[in-house]
Design a protein around this motif. Sequence first.
Motif, PDB file in Angstrom:
ATOM      1  N   ALA A  18       0.713  -1.301  -0.046  1.00 46.09           N
ATOM      2  CA  ALA A  18      -0.201   0.021  -0.059  1.00 46.09           C
ATOM      3  C   ALA A  18       0.807   1.317   0.099  1.00 46.09           C
ATOM      4  N   ARG A  19       1.840   1.337   1.099  1.00 42.38           N
ATOM      5  CA  ARG A  19       2.432   2.492   1.083  1.00 42.38           C
ATOM      6  C   ARG A  19       3.463   2.864   0.041  1.00 42.38           C
ATOM      7  N   PRO A  20       4.429   1.529  -0.522  1.00 43.05           N
ATOM      8  CA  PRO A  20       5.380   1.971  -1.568  1.00 43.05           C
ATOM      9  C   PRO A  20       4.519   2.131  -2.706  1.00 43.05           C
ATOM     10  N   VAL A  21       3.407   1.544  -3.006  1.00 43.16           N
ATOM     11  CA  VAL A  21       2.913   2.042  -4.192  1.00 43.16           C
ATOM     12  C   VAL A  21       2.294   3.321  -4.410  1.00 43.16           C
ATOM     13  N   ALA A  22       1.648   3.756  -3.170  1.00 37.16           N
ATOM     14  CA  ALA A  22       1.141   5.194  -3.268  1.00 37.16           C
ATOM     15  C   ALA A  22       2.252   6.202  -3.343  1.00 37.16           C
ATOM     16  N   LEU A  23       3.640   5.894  -2.898  1.00 41.81           N
ATOM     17  CA  LEU A  23       4.613   6.662  -2.975  1.00 41.81           C
ATOM     18  C   LEU A  23       4.987   6.760  -4.521  1.00 41.81           C
ATOM     19  N   VAL A  24       5.117   5.484  -5.244  1.00 41.52           N
ATOM     20  CA  VAL A  24       5.551   5.412  -6.776  1.00 41.52           C
ATOM     21  C   VAL A  24       4.260   6.315  -7.418  1.00 41.52           C
ATOM     22  N   VAL A  25       3.025   6.115  -7.122  1.00 37.43           N
ATOM     23  CA  VAL A  25       2.124   6.928  -7.933  1.00 37.43           C
ATOM     24  C   VAL A  25       2.191   8.377  -7.732  1.00 37.43           C
ATOM     25  N   ALA A  26       2.706   8.876  -6.563  1.00 41.74           N
ATOM     26  CA  ALA A  26       2.753  10.174  -6.352  1.00 41.74           C
ATOM     27  C   ALA A  26       3.809  10.820  -6.959  1.00 41.74           C
ATOM     28  N   LEU A  27       4.987   9.877  -7.067  1.00 44.07           N
ATOM     29  CA  LEU A  27       6.440  10.385  -7.787  1.00 44.07           C
ATOM     30  C   LEU A  27       6.001  10.525  -9.466  1.00 44.07           C
ATOM     31  N   PHE A  28       5.268   9.358  -9.929  1.00 43.65           N
ATOM     32  CA  PHE A  28       5.138   9.617 -11.159  1.00 43.65           C
ATOM     33  C   PHE A  28       3.848  10.264 -11.734  1.00 43.65           C
ATOM     34  N   GLY A  29       3.320  11.144 -10.842  1.00 37.60           N
ATOM     35  CA  GLY A  29       2.097  11.697 -10.992  1.00 37.60           C
ATOM     36  C   GLY A  29       2.273  12.746 -12.255  1.00 37.60           C
ATOM     37  N   PRO A  30       3.177  13.584 -12.260  1.00 35.66           N
ATOM     38  CA  PRO A  30       3.230  14.368 -13.448  1.00 35.66           C
ATOM     39  C   PRO A  30       3.420  13.781 -14.581  1.00 35.66           C
ATOM     40  N   ILE A  31       4.119  12.794 -14.785  1.00 38.75           N
ATOM     41  CA  ILE A  31       4.432  12.075 -15.757  1.00 38.75           C
ATOM     42  C   ILE A  31       3.032  11.274 -16.572  1.00 38.75           C
ATOM     43  N   LEU A  32       2.305  10.726 -15.413  1.00 35.53           N
ATOM     44  CA  LEU A  32       1.273  10.191 -15.714  1.00 35.53           C
ATOM     45  C   LEU A  32      -0.164  11.015 -16.261  1.00 35.53           C
ATOM     46  N   VAL A  33      -0.084  12.290 -15.683  1.00 36.01           N
ATOM     47  CA  VAL A  33      -1.099  13.048 -16.213  1.00 36.01           C
ATOM     48  C   VAL A  33      -0.794  13.430 -17.583  1.00 36.01           C
ATOM     49  N   ALA A  34       0.261  13.819 -17.919  1.00 35.38           N
ATOM     50  CA  ALA A  34       0.928  14.007 -19.463  1.00 35.38           C
ATOM     51  C   ALA A  34       0.500  12.466 -20.299  1.00 35.38           C
ATOM     52  N   VAL A  35       0.930  11.551 -19.970  1.00 34.94           N
ATOM     53  CA  VAL A  35       0.627  10.360 -20.794  1.00 34.94           C
ATOM     54  C   VAL A  35      -0.956  10.128 -20.706  1.00 34.94           C
ATOM     55  N   GLU A  36      -1.641  10.154 -19.517  1.00 42.56           N
ATOM     56  CA  GLU A  36      -3.273  10.064 -19.825  1.00 42.56           C
ATOM     57  C   GLU A  36      -3.736  11.196 -20.965  1.00 42.56           C
ATOM     58  N   ALA A  37      -3.067  12.214 -20.861  1.00 46.47           N
ATOM     59  CA  ALA A  37      -3.769  13.296 -21.837  1.00 46.47           C
ATOM     60  C   ALA A  37      -3.442  12.833 -23.069  1.00 46.47           C
ATOM     61  N   VAL A  38      -2.253  12.456 -23.409  1.00 44.31           N
ATOM     62  CA  VAL A  38      -1.974  11.861 -24.938  1.00 44.31           C
ATOM     63  C   VAL A  38      -2.767  10.712 -25.078  1.00 44.31           C
ATOM     64  N   VAL A  39      -2.919   9.651 -24.317  1.00 49.52           N
ATOM     65  CA  VAL A  39      -3.744   8.636 -24.501  1.00 49.52           C
ATOM     66  C   VAL A  39      -5.227   9.058 -24.638  1.00 49.52           C
ATOM     67  N   ARG A  40      -5.697   9.701 -24.093  1.00 52.18           N
ATOM     68  CA  ARG A  40      -7.181  10.264 -24.439  1.00 52.18           C
ATOM     69  C   ARG A  40      -7.373  10.895 -25.648  1.00 52.18           C
ATOM     70  N   GLY A  41      -6.086  11.688 -25.879  1.00 56.41           N
ATOM     71  CA  GLY A  41      -6.247  12.530 -27.190  1.00 56.41           C
ATOM     72  C   GLY A  41      -6.298  11.383 -28.366  1.00 56.41           C
ATOM     73  N   VAL A  42      -5.627  10.452 -28.352  1.00 60.32           N
ATOM     74  CA  VAL A  42      -5.459   9.549 -29.602  1.00 60.32           C
ATOM     75  C   VAL A  42      -6.731   8.768 -29.525  1.00 60.32           C
ATOM     76  N   LEU A  43      -7.308   8.356 -28.314  1.00 60.91           N
ATOM     77  CA  LEU A  43      -8.581   7.690 -28.368  1.00 60.91           C
ATOM     78  C   LEU A  43      -9.605   8.315 -28.971  1.00 60.91           C
ATOM     79  N   ARG A  44      -9.778   9.862 -28.803  1.00 58.05           N
ATOM     80  CA  ARG A  44     -10.792  10.780 -29.332  1.00 58.05           C
ATOM     81  C   ARG A  44     -10.783  10.929 -30.887  1.00 58.05           C
ATOM     82  N   LEU A  45      -9.593  10.532 -31.356  1.00 60.63           N
ATOM     83  CA  LEU A  45      -9.186  10.757 -33.026  1.00 60.63           C
ATOM     84  C   LEU A  45     -10.016   9.288 -33.448  1.00 60.63           C
ATOM     85  N   PHE A  46     -10.147   8.284 -32.618  1.00 63.25           N
ATOM     86  CA  PHE A  46     -11.005   7.105 -33.042  1.00 63.25           C
ATOM     87  C   PHE A  46     -12.367   6.981 -32.802  1.00 63.25           C
TER      88      PHE A  46
END
Length: 427
Positions: A131-159
């Motif tokens: 629980a705690r290690p994974v929460a730390l990893v999610v917090a560290l990768f948060g900015p990267i994941l926001v950008a990745v999610e935005a790109v993924v959603r944008g690509v999916l909207r094209l389809f």
Amino acid sequence: MDELAINPWLAVALIVVCLLLSAFFSSAETAMSAASKARMLALESAGDKRAGIVSRLLDTRERLIGAMLVGNNIVNTGVAAFATSLFVAVLGAEGVIYATAVMSVLLIVFSEVLPKTVAISRPEWMALIYARPVALVVALFGPILVAVEAVVRGVLRLFGMRINENQNVLTGAEELRSTVELMHKEGSFGKHDRDMVGGILDLKDLTVEDVMVHRTKMVTIDAGDAPEKVVRDVLAAPYTRIPLWRGSPENIIGVLHGKDLLRALAAAGGDLAKVDPATLVLPAWFVPDSTSLQDQLKAFLRRKTHFAFVVDEYGEVMGLVTLEDIIEEIVGDIKDEHDVQVTGVRPQPDGSVNVDGSVPVRDLNRAMDWRLPDEEATTIAGLVIHEARSIPESGQTFTFHGFRFQVLRRQRNRISALKITPLDRIN
């Protein structure tokens, strides 16, 4: 041999660390995905803070899985680079081939299959540990994941695809039903328990018409009969509450409770001439045939009674429904020493089943563990008539929904007996 570009012991240490991190990300992703949110909520209510962390992570499942994948890819890329450098330094150019073969085996066995197998065997226990290690990893990768999610959603909207973050394909009831069905198939949930849960979930989808006793099967008493006959009829009936009618069976004037009749008889010193059953009747309660079982159950509890007459849109009595009828939809058939032991379902040695036409489809499904549809017809005879688009003659045979239906007996316009055989039992 040239001096190594990298210290071999440092390279080995880095490879081991990357393998362990890869195993962590793989097992954490599996444990979190397989963990029961209901179980986590229960542990959180009991005071386990780690369960609360897991619950919050599961609320953002997309970001959780993304963090695990990003971390896993980073360490897998690193371990491949370190291993290639080590093998090339030791074996030369051919080291690339050996590094690929060795690291593929190590990654598959020790960083994928082994940790995921352990995680799936005890997902809740592993999820709490991570629980705690994974929460730390999610917090560290948060900015990267926001950008990745935005790109993924944008690509999916094209389809033409739009993904909501907390979108569920199944409703809560469907998810629970699927989980119970899976547990039943795995052997951890008995058939009776599965049927009970399914019965509870079905209450809002069924109406009183689906479970009522049809008016042709109602035991009623003419209020104009002599008191002696009324007493005999009440004692002969297998029920304690009997509808009373006056003039015609459709004109229900109330409900006579056997206990009230006996009390009045005792108060009159056993003199039947002094007892007027019509004065003892309880008011009749009429409910529309479209009332859901869930609403009717609440109404029974609210009114502190469990007997109602079902009427159609024209106000005509179609039958009656009791609290016991609704409870039987949950717990199955309830029998006591006064019930008439007639089920109408008779399994045969050849795998077929002889069924009375009046048997409800739901009761047959529950008794035989079948999946015949019950949306268009309440009884099995009604199902055959619906599928055949006509009233079949005796001896006619039909095949639909994976079963063969043979009409054994027809009385006037009513199918009274059928033989049903699963197609997989037909040679």
